[in-house]
Scaffold this motif. Sequence first.
Motif, short mmCIF file in Angstrom:
data_model
loop_
_atom_site.label_atom_id
_atom_site.label_comp_id
_atom_site.label_asym_id
_atom_site.label_seq_id
_atom_site.Cartn_x
_atom_site.Cartn_y
_atom_site.Cartn_z
N GLU A 172 0.83 -1.21 0.00
CA GLU A 172 0.00 0.00 0.00
C GLU A 172 0.86 1.26 0.00
O GLU A 172 0.57 2.23 -0.70
CB GLU A 172 -0.92 0.00 1.22
CG GLU A 172 -2.04 -1.06 1.14
CD GLU A 172 -2.86 -1.11 2.41
OE1 GLU A 172 -2.60 -0.27 3.31
OE2 GLU A 172 -3.73 -2.00 2.53
N GLU A 173 1.95 1.23 0.78
CA GLU A 173 2.85 2.38 0.83
C GLU A 173 3.54 2.57 -0.52
O GLU A 173 3.71 3.70 -0.98
CB GLU A 173 3.88 2.18 1.94
CG GLU A 173 3.28 2.22 3.34
CD GLU A 173 4.29 1.83 4.41
OE1 GLU A 173 5.40 1.36 4.03
OE2 GLU A 173 3.99 1.99 5.60
N LEU A 174 3.93 1.45 -1.14
CA LEU A 174 4.59 1.53 -2.43
C LEU A 174 3.64 2.09 -3.49
O LEU A 174 4.01 2.96 -4.28
CB LEU A 174 5.08 0.14 -2.85
CG LEU A 174 5.78 0.04 -4.20
CD1 LEU A 174 7.05 0.87 -4.20
CD2 LEU A 174 6.10 -1.42 -4.53
N PHE A 175 2.39 1.58 -3.50
CA PHE A 175 1.41 2.07 -4.47
C PHE A 175 1.10 3.54 -4.25
O PHE A 175 0.93 4.31 -5.21
CB PHE A 175 0.13 1.24 -4.39
CG PHE A 175 0.30 -0.19 -4.84
CD1 PHE A 175 1.19 -0.53 -5.83
CD2 PHE A 175 -0.43 -1.21 -4.23
CE1 PHE A 175 1.36 -1.84 -6.24
CE2 PHE A 175 -0.28 -2.53 -4.63
CZ PHE A 175 0.63 -2.85 -5.64
N ALA A 176 1.01 3.94 -2.98
CA ALA A 176 0.72 5.34 -2.68
C ALA A 176 1.85 6.24 -3.16
O ALA A 176 1.61 7.32 -3.72
CB ALA A 176 0.50 5.52 -1.17
N ASP A 179 1.65 6.40 -6.94
CA ASP A 179 0.56 7.29 -7.38
C ASP A 179 0.93 8.75 -7.21
O ASP A 179 0.62 9.59 -8.07
CB ASP A 179 -0.72 6.98 -6.61
CG ASP A 179 -1.32 5.62 -6.98
OD1 ASP A 179 -0.95 5.08 -8.04
OD2 ASP A 179 -2.16 5.11 -6.21
N GLU A 180 1.61 9.05 -6.11
CA GLU A 180 2.02 10.44 -5.86
C GLU A 180 3.04 10.88 -6.90
O GLU A 180 2.96 12.00 -7.43
CB GLU A 180 2.62 10.54 -4.46
CG GLU A 180 3.02 11.95 -4.06
CD GLU A 180 3.57 12.02 -2.65
OE1 GLU A 180 4.13 13.07 -2.29
OE2 GLU A 180 3.44 11.02 -1.91
N GLU A 181 3.99 10.02 -7.21
CA GLU A 181 5.01 10.34 -8.22
C GLU A 181 4.37 10.52 -9.59
O GLU A 181 4.71 11.43 -10.34
CB GLU A 181 6.06 9.23 -8.25
CG GLU A 181 7.20 9.49 -9.21
CD GLU A 181 8.22 8.37 -9.21
OE1 GLU A 181 8.96 8.24 -10.20
OE2 GLU A 181 8.28 7.61 -8.22
N GLU A 182 3.40 9.64 -9.89
CA GLU A 182 2.74 9.72 -11.19
C GLU A 182 1.91 11.00 -11.30
O GLU A 182 1.89 11.64 -12.37
CB GLU A 182 1.86 8.48 -11.38
CG GLU A 182 1.39 8.27 -12.79
CD GLU A 182 0.91 6.86 -13.02
OE1 GLU A 182 1.70 6.03 -13.49
OE2 GLU A 182 -0.26 6.58 -12.71
N ALA A 183 1.24 11.37 -10.23
CA ALA A 183 0.43 12.60 -10.25
C ALA A 183 1.32 13.82 -10.46
O ALA A 183 0.96 14.75 -11.21
CB ALA A 183 -0.35 12.72 -8.95
N PHE A 184 2.47 13.82 -9.83
CA PHE A 184 3.41 14.94 -10.01
C PHE A 184 3.91 14.99 -11.45
O PHE A 184 3.98 16.06 -12.06
CB PHE A 184 4.58 14.81 -9.04
CG PHE A 184 5.63 15.87 -9.21
CD1 PHE A 184 5.44 17.14 -8.70
CD2 PHE A 184 6.81 15.60 -9.91
CE1 PHE A 184 6.39 18.14 -8.88
CE2 PHE A 184 7.77 16.58 -10.08
CZ PHE A 184 7.56 17.86 -9.57
N ALA A 185 4.26 13.81 -12.00
CA ALA A 185 4.75 13.75 -13.37
C ALA A 185 3.68 14.22 -14.36
O ALA A 185 3.98 14.93 -15.33
CB ALA A 185 5.20 12.34 -13.71
#
Length: 383
Positions: A172-176, A179-185
């Motif tokens: 869950e921490e890895l996916f979160a 997702d955060e990195e992807e949203a920033f990108a």
Amino acid sequence: MDVDFVCAFADRPPGRLTRRDVARALLAVPSGVALVALPDLRRALLAAGNPLSRAFWDSAKATLGSIEAGVATVGDVQRWLESTGTEPILMTPGYFVWPEEDERGPVAAEMHRRLVAHLEERVAAGAIDPDALAGGDPEARAAYEELQERWLATALPDGRTPEQAVNDEQDEELFAAWDEEEAFALAELRRILGDLPRRPEPPAAELDAAGARLRELLAEPGYPANVLRACAGLDDRPMPRDDRELWLTVAAGVAGPIADLPESGDELVEFADLERRLSEEDLTLANLCAIQHADWLAAVTALARLGPGVLASPERIARLIAESEDIESEEQDEEELEATEGFFASVVPLWACLGIVDAGGVLTPLGWWGLPEALERAWTPAE
């Protein structure tokens, strides 16, 4: 350092301190300080009715001496800490790995505390012999490892299995984080593209032709059709009827693979053979999944700026990424450039199948328009 320090560090009175408590406190200060404190600490615990054992004190002196001399490895120190009899093994024979202490989430921290308490109970019951562990007894070590693996795989009264609970939390921490990195990108991609001239959409006839070629290709067996289907998730759902939609779906899948290759019995047998070389399909998917968001962002925005006719070979893309001002990165050496080039060596042939680049690796008008569109689609969360 004295017994009061150890008690405060472990949050226990002197009479209840364990070997693990003392070992962790000794490792929390410089080794020279710990060595000087050992005799007084031993006398204080003896006076408190908690002498521990000669084997423990001898092992502590030997380990701290090795640390002070600069010859102890991280593994040596970890093994000594585990030999206290109540320290969870960092990595079990079954390859369960505890997160580092400062990286444990609430569940991992809880399960770690539970296991320490369980091991303390087993030491008190005589089921674990810390002195044998400190002496390096292989049978004692094997029994210690087996006891922990059994506990990790046994359901708690509330139904949770410790190993699975910790792994689920880490996932869950890895996916979160992903997702955060992807949203920033995605936000950066939109910002950069917003500052560039609008790219014209290819004529409908060109998209229809590209879609027709793609449909023919996806119907074929083997590479590259199987990789493109897996990337786009088309093994489990029908192809889009619209050619534009199909093209963007597959192009987005290259930047963000949705699925893996379907498994067959023969493939499972081959996978078990660790000596075999990766197939072209497996290597391609592995390389696609290894490309970071920042590298995709740098590559695609650079090509969007340069426009049709620019060389988009793996070597050129690696250079564009290394020289990009759109991402924060340290200067790359030749080895890092070669690694990036190797990843994109799997990408460019797939781009050629889609008409993003031509046979010479040159960016086409279709690719100039479609690459940023596909990347935005790959990073946009599904509704």
